[in-house]
Design an enzyme around this catalytic site. Structure first.
Site, short mmCIF file in Angstrom:
data_model
loop_
_atom_site.label_atom_id
_atom_site.label_comp_id
_atom_site.label_asym_id
_atom_site.label_seq_id
_atom_site.Cartn_x
_atom_site.Cartn_y
_atom_site.Cartn_z
N HIS A 83 10.68 6.55 -5.13
CA HIS A 83 10.35 5.78 -3.93
C HIS A 83 11.53 4.90 -3.58
O HIS A 83 12.10 4.25 -4.45
CB HIS A 83 9.11 4.90 -4.17
N ASP A 162 -4.45 -1.33 0.87
CA ASP A 162 -3.05 -1.64 1.20
C ASP A 162 -2.75 -1.32 2.66
O ASP A 162 -2.05 -2.07 3.34
CB ASP A 162 -2.07 -0.86 0.31
N ARG A 169 -0.14 -7.99 7.20
CA ARG A 169 1.07 -8.72 6.78
C ARG A 169 2.18 -8.57 7.82
O ARG A 169 2.95 -9.49 8.08
CB ARG A 169 1.55 -8.19 5.42
N SER A 184 2.02 -3.47 -3.07
CA SER A 184 1.81 -2.53 -1.97
C SER A 184 2.44 -1.18 -2.31
O SER A 184 1.80 -0.13 -2.22
CB SER A 184 2.43 -3.13 -0.70
N LYS A 188 0.26 2.51 -4.00
CA LYS A 188 0.30 3.84 -3.38
C LYS A 188 0.91 4.87 -4.33
O LYS A 188 0.42 6.00 -4.43
CB LYS A 188 1.10 3.78 -2.07
N1 URA Z 1 6.82 -0.86 1.80
C1 URA Z 1 5.52 -0.91 1.46
O1 URA Z 1 4.89 0.12 1.28
N2 URA Z 1 4.95 -2.11 1.33
C2 URA Z 1 5.58 -3.28 1.52
O2 URA Z 1 4.99 -4.31 1.39
C3 URA Z 1 6.94 -3.21 1.88
C4 URA Z 1 7.54 -1.99 2.00
#
Ligand code: URA
Length: 424
Positions: A83, A162, A169, A184, A188
């Site tokens: 990621h 999320d 957010r 966050s 995932k």
């Molecule tokens: N990417 C995400 O998935 N979440 C965040 O809070 C910031 C970047």
């Protein structure tokens, strides 16, 4: 329990109990007892007061449990994913996923679309005619077993808390919080079912984290969350002051990824891809040489199989923009840097990115950098090529690029992309 008591505990610097966290996240995801403004207030309290490692771990678990966690235990190869925290010109997944799959791992990458000046991997692949991001969990597992690599859209059931909280957010000034970003991203990735994970944490003016200290803190926090949830995780801290490679924009980046898969492409893209591939293979104990695999053409073959399996057709080539314009250097010297954020904003203004989640993106729009860091350049030499379907966009894109190419008298060498490794 009431939302108010949870908010006030955090506002006053206290620690939330596991019950408070589970209740708040599950009720917010369900949309019954916790309203958006209450979740926003709690996010702001966390922004200012942070979370203890125990709170953060439980918060992440609660976000995972708000949906379903994919079960990849039946795969016949070890699963490992990557990621990136997001950068300009970051087409690494397009090369890395088939490369690591060609080396013998399963790479289940559930990805997102871009917002703002950084592009999303799905937007890039959608520039390929016919390519579909949507796969059912069964199709994904089947593709992992037969081809080894998948890049697909995350389903609505992957950490839905999320999804809701991130959108909130985004409009309440609470994105830039290390615990909220870490939970966050990790909720995932953990829900996606991978056994191992390598994070590419970008640092620099084109990244979320401008300082190295913050990037290391984010990396360590995410590595810890991976550990708590049984996912072997490590992180590379990599530079994002300068655009990665030469292309920013959807089809332009796919074209650059194809160049790298064919054994060429910009050296910094190759360097970062190989560093991430080596780390991913190390985590799952596969003894393979990704550089040799890239050179052999096998990664390219896996990429083409992945694209075809998801309906994509590269036989007629990639779409091309109907309008192009070049921007030239105004002085002689050596190219010292190409500011990532400026290139990202220019590509976005040309149509490559979106402002709202529901906007369409142009597959062909973007920016090509025509000179590389370290090159000698002369006044009048083209530095950028702008691509768009809408000529009215040229002017504002060119404004974003004013001063983006730093030209100085002294020759320099491009600094390495990888600055540091953290964990596991
Ligand atoms: N990417 C995400 O998935 N979440 C965040 O809070 C910031 C970047």
């Amino acid at each position: 329990m009431t939302p108010l008591e949870v908010i006030v505990t955090k506002r006053d610097g206290g620690s939330l109990t596991a019950e408070q966290i589970d209740w708040f996240i599950s009720r917010y995801a369900a949309g019954d007892a916790v309203a958006d403004e209450q979740a926003a207030a709690l996010a702001m309290a966390i922004f200012f007061n942070g979370m203890t490692p125990d709170e953060l771990s439980r918060w992440t678990s609660a976000m995972i449990d708000s949906g379903t966690r994919l079960d990849l235990s039946g795969l016949d190869r070890p699963a490992v994913d990557k990621h990136s925290t997001g950068g300009v010109g970051d087409k690494i997944s397009l090369i890395l996923v088939p490369l690591v799959a060609a080396c013998g791992a399963a790479v289940p990458q559930l990805s997102g679309r871009g917002l703002g000046h950084t592009g999303g991997t799905l937007d890039k692949l959608e520039a390929i005619p016919g390519w579909r991001a949507e796969l059912s969990p069964e199709q994904m597992i089947d593709q992992l077993n037969t081809i080894g690599g998948v890049i697909a859209g995350a389903s609505a059931d992957l950490a839905p808390a999320d999804r809701k909280l991130y959108a909130l957010r985004d409009i309440t000034g609470t994105i830039e919080s290390i615990p909220l970003i870490a939970s966050s991203i990790m909720s995932k990735k953990i829900a996606e079912g991978t056994g191992s994970l390598v994070l590419d944490v970008k640092v620099g003016s084109g990244a979320f984290m401008a300082s190295k200290a913050d990037a290391v803190m984010l990396a360590e926090t995410m590595v810890g969350l991976g550990r708590d949830h049984g996912v072997t995780t490590s992180a590379l801290i990599t530079g994002m002051d300068d655009v990665l490679g030469r292309a920013a924009g959807n089809a332009l980046e796919v074209a650059e990824a194809l160049e790298v898969l064919a054994g060429g492409g910009p050296p910094d893209v190759v360097e970062l891809t190989l560093a991430l591939a080596e780390e991913m293979l190390r985590l799952v104990g596969i003894d393979a040489d990704p550089a040799a695999m890239l050179g052999s053409g096998e990664a390219s073959e896996v990429f083409h199989r992945m694209i075809t399996a998801q309906g994509g057709d590269l036989s007629a080539g990639l779409p091309q923009a109907s309008h192009r314009r070049r921007i030239t250097a105004t002085v002689d010297g050596h190219l010292q840097g190409i500011e990532a954020r400026a290139v990202g904003v220019a590509a976005w203004r040309l149509g490559a990115g979106r402002t709202r989640k529901t906007d369409d993106v142009s597959p062909t729009a973007g920016v090509l950098c025509l000179a590389a860091i370290g090159d000698r350049v002369s006044a009048g030499q083209p530095l950028f090529e702008l691509h768009t379907e809408d000529q009215a966009r040229f002017e504002s894109a060119a404004e974003a690029l004013a001063g983006a190419a730093r030209i100085g008298p002294d020759p320099i060498e491009r600094p390495p992309r990888v600055e540091l490794t953290v964990g596991p």
